[in-house]
Write a protein that holds these residues in place. Structure first.
Motif, mmCIF file in Angstrom:
data_model
loop_
_atom_site.group_PDB
_atom_site.id
_atom_site.type_symbol
_atom_site.label_atom_id
_atom_site.label_comp_id
_atom_site.label_asym_id
_atom_site.label_seq_id
_atom_site.Cartn_x
_atom_site.Cartn_y
_atom_site.Cartn_z
ATOM 1 N N ARG A 16 24.643 -25.181 -3.270
ATOM 2 C CA ARG A 16 25.291 -24.194 -4.141
ATOM 3 C C ARG A 16 26.757 -23.853 -3.775
ATOM 4 O O ARG A 16 27.558 -23.443 -4.599
ATOM 5 C CB ARG A 16 24.637 -22.918 -4.322
ATOM 6 C CG ARG A 16 23.314 -23.441 -5.091
ATOM 7 C CD ARG A 16 22.597 -22.098 -5.535
ATOM 8 N NE ARG A 16 21.966 -21.301 -4.150
ATOM 9 C CZ ARG A 16 21.536 -20.362 -4.143
ATOM 10 N NH1 ARG A 16 21.094 -19.505 -5.144
ATOM 11 N NH2 ARG A 16 21.038 -19.742 -3.025
ATOM 12 N N ILE A 24 13.978 -31.355 0.714
ATOM 13 C CA ILE A 24 14.186 -29.894 0.179
ATOM 14 C C ILE A 24 14.149 -29.097 1.368
ATOM 15 O O ILE A 24 13.192 -28.820 1.957
ATOM 16 C CB ILE A 24 13.177 -29.382 -0.990
ATOM 17 C CG1 ILE A 24 13.254 -30.267 -1.998
ATOM 18 C CG2 ILE A 24 13.556 -27.948 -1.353
ATOM 19 C CD1 ILE A 24 11.789 -29.877 -3.217
ATOM 20 N N THR A 59 15.547 -25.856 1.777
ATOM 21 C CA THR A 59 16.122 -24.702 1.187
ATOM 22 C C THR A 59 15.033 -23.611 1.575
ATOM 23 O O THR A 59 14.024 -23.726 1.972
ATOM 24 C CB THR A 59 16.219 -24.575 -0.515
ATOM 25 O OG1 THR A 59 14.929 -24.684 -1.064
ATOM 26 C CG2 THR A 59 17.271 -25.586 -0.734
ATOM 27 N N SER A 82 11.566 -19.689 -1.449
ATOM 28 C CA SER A 82 11.420 -19.207 -3.013
ATOM 29 C C SER A 82 11.599 -20.206 -3.809
ATOM 30 O O SER A 82 11.481 -20.206 -5.097
ATOM 31 C CB SER A 82 11.990 -17.931 -2.962
ATOM 32 O OG SER A 82 13.559 -18.111 -2.849
ATOM 33 N N SER A 83 12.540 -21.197 -3.489
ATOM 34 C CA SER A 83 12.839 -22.301 -4.561
ATOM 35 C C SER A 83 12.233 -23.629 -4.003
ATOM 36 O O SER A 83 12.423 -24.502 -4.811
ATOM 37 C CB SER A 83 14.551 -22.615 -4.308
ATOM 38 O OG SER A 83 14.782 -22.861 -2.971
ATOM 39 N N HIS A 84 11.326 -23.757 -3.206
ATOM 40 C CA HIS A 84 10.701 -24.841 -3.128
ATOM 41 C C HIS A 84 9.861 -25.306 -4.136
ATOM 42 O O HIS A 84 9.832 -26.563 -4.483
ATOM 43 C CB HIS A 84 9.408 -24.743 -1.789
ATOM 44 C CG HIS A 84 10.409 -24.506 -0.507
ATOM 45 N ND1 HIS A 84 9.545 -24.691 0.605
ATOM 46 C CD2 HIS A 84 11.653 -24.590 -0.066
ATOM 47 C CE1 HIS A 84 10.510 -24.529 1.747
ATOM 48 N NE2 HIS A 84 11.673 -24.495 1.181
ATOM 49 N N THR A 114 10.093 -24.866 -7.092
ATOM 50 C CA THR A 114 11.109 -25.129 -8.576
ATOM 51 C C THR A 114 11.665 -26.376 -8.301
ATOM 52 O O THR A 114 11.525 -27.319 -8.999
ATOM 53 C CB THR A 114 12.219 -24.157 -8.829
ATOM 54 O OG1 THR A 114 11.664 -22.796 -8.979
ATOM 55 C CG2 THR A 114 13.197 -24.628 -9.732
ATOM 56 N N TYR A 115 12.268 -26.769 -7.257
ATOM 57 C CA TYR A 115 12.784 -27.868 -7.028
ATOM 58 C C TYR A 115 11.868 -29.199 -6.713
ATOM 59 O O TYR A 115 12.105 -30.415 -7.041
ATOM 60 C CB TYR A 115 13.946 -27.765 -5.392
ATOM 61 C CG TYR A 115 15.094 -27.056 -5.762
ATOM 62 C CD1 TYR A 115 15.695 -27.036 -6.867
ATOM 63 C CD2 TYR A 115 15.377 -26.380 -4.722
ATOM 64 C CE1 TYR A 115 16.803 -26.200 -6.906
ATOM 65 C CE2 TYR A 115 16.600 -25.594 -4.659
ATOM 66 C CZ TYR A 115 17.297 -25.494 -5.893
ATOM 67 O OH TYR A 115 18.409 -24.565 -6.154
ATOM 68 N N GLU A 145 2.228 -20.722 -5.623
ATOM 69 C CA GLU A 145 3.346 -21.471 -5.896
ATOM 70 C C GLU A 145 2.934 -22.908 -5.210
ATOM 71 O O GLU A 145 3.028 -23.970 -5.870
ATOM 72 C CB GLU A 145 4.551 -21.087 -5.463
ATOM 73 C CG GLU A 145 5.136 -19.963 -6.119
ATOM 74 C CD GLU A 145 6.658 -19.484 -5.899
ATOM 75 O OE1 GLU A 145 7.016 -20.017 -4.634
ATOM 76 O OE2 GLU A 145 7.272 -18.603 -6.401
ATOM 77 N N TRP A 164 17.999 -14.586 5.301
ATOM 78 C CA TRP A 164 17.171 -14.502 4.048
ATOM 79 C C TRP A 164 15.803 -14.518 4.629
ATOM 80 O O TRP A 164 14.664 -14.310 3.854
ATOM 81 C CB TRP A 164 17.391 -15.944 3.505
ATOM 82 C CG TRP A 164 17.254 -17.298 4.269
ATOM 83 C CD1 TRP A 164 18.085 -18.155 4.761
ATOM 84 C CD2 TRP A 164 16.009 -18.088 4.534
ATOM 85 N NE1 TRP A 164 17.663 -19.163 5.492
ATOM 86 C CE2 TRP A 164 16.370 -19.165 5.434
ATOM 87 C CE3 TRP A 164 14.771 -17.519 4.264
ATOM 88 C CZ2 TRP A 164 15.417 -19.857 5.909
ATOM 89 C CZ3 TRP A 164 13.917 -18.656 4.786
ATOM 90 C CH2 TRP A 164 14.141 -19.583 5.443
ATOM 91 N N ILE A 187 12.569 -14.045 -1.008
ATOM 92 C CA ILE A 187 13.371 -15.416 -0.632
ATOM 93 C C ILE A 187 12.371 -15.949 0.305
ATOM 94 O O ILE A 187 11.804 -17.329 -0.100
ATOM 95 C CB ILE A 187 14.582 -15.251 -0.080
ATOM 96 C CG1 ILE A 187 15.343 -14.561 -1.151
ATOM 97 C CG2 ILE A 187 15.151 -16.708 0.231
ATOM 98 C CD1 ILE A 187 17.005 -14.369 -0.627
#
Length: 327
Positions: free
Chosen positions: A37, A72, A74, A77-79, A81-82, A105, A171, A177
Motif C-alpha cells: 500500500r 500473501i 501481510t 487480518s487481511s489474509h 480477504t486476499y 476466517e 501491528w 490486526i
C-alpha cells in the motif's frame, strides 16, 4: 513443467530473507510483481530484488495476467480477504502464518478453496527444516519410548517498540490486526510442530493476563491442551519477562527419556536417555522457508505433494482461539 510467476501481496521484513529469495531459487519459478500500500516500499523492493513490476493495489496485482500464483505476506487480518480474492481468480495461494486472525476466517478460506478447487498453502516452514525433522525422527524411532507429556515454555523481555510509542504499537500487538498479541504471532509455530508430531489437539483451555500493562493485548498466557491420542500438554508464554527468565524450549517426556529443543533460537537439541545425555546440532538453510516453498512449487508443477495446506493449518487457529477464550 508449469512455469510459476509469483505476485507478492506485502513486501515487508519477512520477504527480505526468510521467504522472498527462495521463490526464485526453484526451477520454473520467479517473482514478477510485488504490491504494498506504500508506493515507496513496493518500488524499493522491486528495484532491490529485480522484480519487473510493482503495485499499490492488491486487486491490480491479482489481475496481472502474467501472475499465476500469489504469496500473501501481510498481517493476519487481511489474509482471508486476499486469499479469497486470489482463489476466486483461480490463482493458488501461499500465505504467511497464522492462516488468519481467527478460526472462523480459516473456515472461510477453506470453503472457498474447496469451492474453487484452488489450493491454499500456509507458511508453517518449520515443519520442513532439518532441525525439526531431526526431532521428529528421534520421536518416530521411539528413542524416548512412549510419550507421556509435552511442555512448552517461552519467555522474553519486552522490546522497546512495545512501549516507546503507545499510540503507534507494532501491528503484532493490535488484536484487530494480528488476532491477539505476541501469543497469536509466535505460538502458532510451536503448536503446529506439536500437532505435526502428535496429531490434532482436540481440547484446549487457557488463562490470559496483561501483567506488564505496556499495551492492551495479553502478555502472559498459561494453557493446557490434549491431543487426539489422549496425550496431555501444557504451555506458558510471557512476553514481558525479566532477561533472567528468557526461555525458548519445548520438552517432550517419554517413559524412556526426554528430548528438549527450541523453536526460534535453534539451540542444540538435547536428548536424555538411560545411556546418557546427547547434544545434537542441526544447521538450517540460510533461507528458512526454502524447503517448504520448494515443496509448494513442485506441488503446483505436479512433481510432488505438499501437505502444508490451509486445512492442515486450521487446527492451530482453533487452539489459539480456545486458549484466548474467543469461543
Amino acid at each position: 513443467m508449469k512455469i510459476l510467476k509469483w505476485g507478492f501481496i506485502g513486501c515487508g521484513e519477512v520477504t527480505e530473507k526468510k521467504s522472498g529469495p527462495a521463490f526464485s531459487m526453484v526451477e520454473g519459478s520467479s517473482v514478477v510483481a510485488v504490491m504494498s500500500r506504500t508506493a515507496e516500499k513496493a518500488r524499493s523492493y522491486a528495484e532491490r530484488h529485480g522484480v519487473p513490476r510493482w503495485y499499490t493495489d492488491a486487486q491490480t496485482l491479482i489481475d496481472d495476467p502474467e501472475v499465476n500464483a500469489i504469496y500473501i505476506a501481510t498481517p493476519p487480518s487481511s489474509h482471508a480477504t486476499y486469499s479469497i480474492m486470489a482463489m476466486k481468480a483461480g490463482k493458488p495461494v501461499y500465505v504467511e502464518k497464522p492462516l488468519a486472525a481467527s478460526y472462523d476466517e480459516c473456515a472461510r478460506i477453506n470453503r472457498i478453496s474447496e469451492q474453487t478447487g484452488t489450493p491454499c498453502f500456509v507458511a508453517y516452514y518449520r515443519r520442513y527444516l532439518p532441525y525439526f525433522q531431526r526431532v521428529k525422527e528421534i520421536l518416530d524411532q521411539g528413542t524416548i519410548g512412549r510419550i507421556i507429556n509435552v511442555q512448552v515454555r517461552f519467555a522474553v523481555p519486552p522490546r522497546e517498540l512495545d512501549y516507546a510509542h503507545p499510540d503507534n504499537l507494532p501491528w503484532r500487538l493490535q488484536p484487530d490486526i494480528a488476532g491477539g498479541g505476541y501469543f497469536y504471532d509466535l505460538a502458532p509455530h510451536q503448536l503446529d510442530l506439536l500437532q505435526l508430531f502428535f496429531g490434532v489437539i482436540i481440547d484446549a483451555r487457557g488463562i490470559c493476563a496483561n501483567r506488564g500493562q505496556l499495551y492492551g493485548a495479553e502478555d502472559s498466557v498459561s494453557a493446557v491442551f490434549r491431543f487426539e491420542s489422549g496425550l496431555p500438554g501444557s504451555g506458558s508464554w510471557c512476553f514481558v519477562a525479566h532477561e533472567s527468565a528468557r526461555e525458548d524450549r519445548i520438552q517432550i517426556i517419554g517413559n524412556q527419556g526426554s528430548i528438549s529443543f527450541s523453536v526460534f533460537d535453534y539451540a542444540p537439541i538435547v536428548l536424555h536417555t538411560s545411556e546418557g545425555t546427547q547434544t545434537i546440532e542441526v544447521p538450517n538453510p540460510p533461507f528458512v522457508q526454502y524447503p517448504l516453498i520448494k515443496n509448494v512449487i513442485e506441488h503446483l508443477q505436479g512433481l510432488a505433494v505438499c501437505t502444508c495446506t490451509s486445512v492442515s493449518a486450521t487446527p492451530v487457529n482453533w487452539v489459539l482461539d480456545r486458549i484466548l477464550g474467543k469461543f
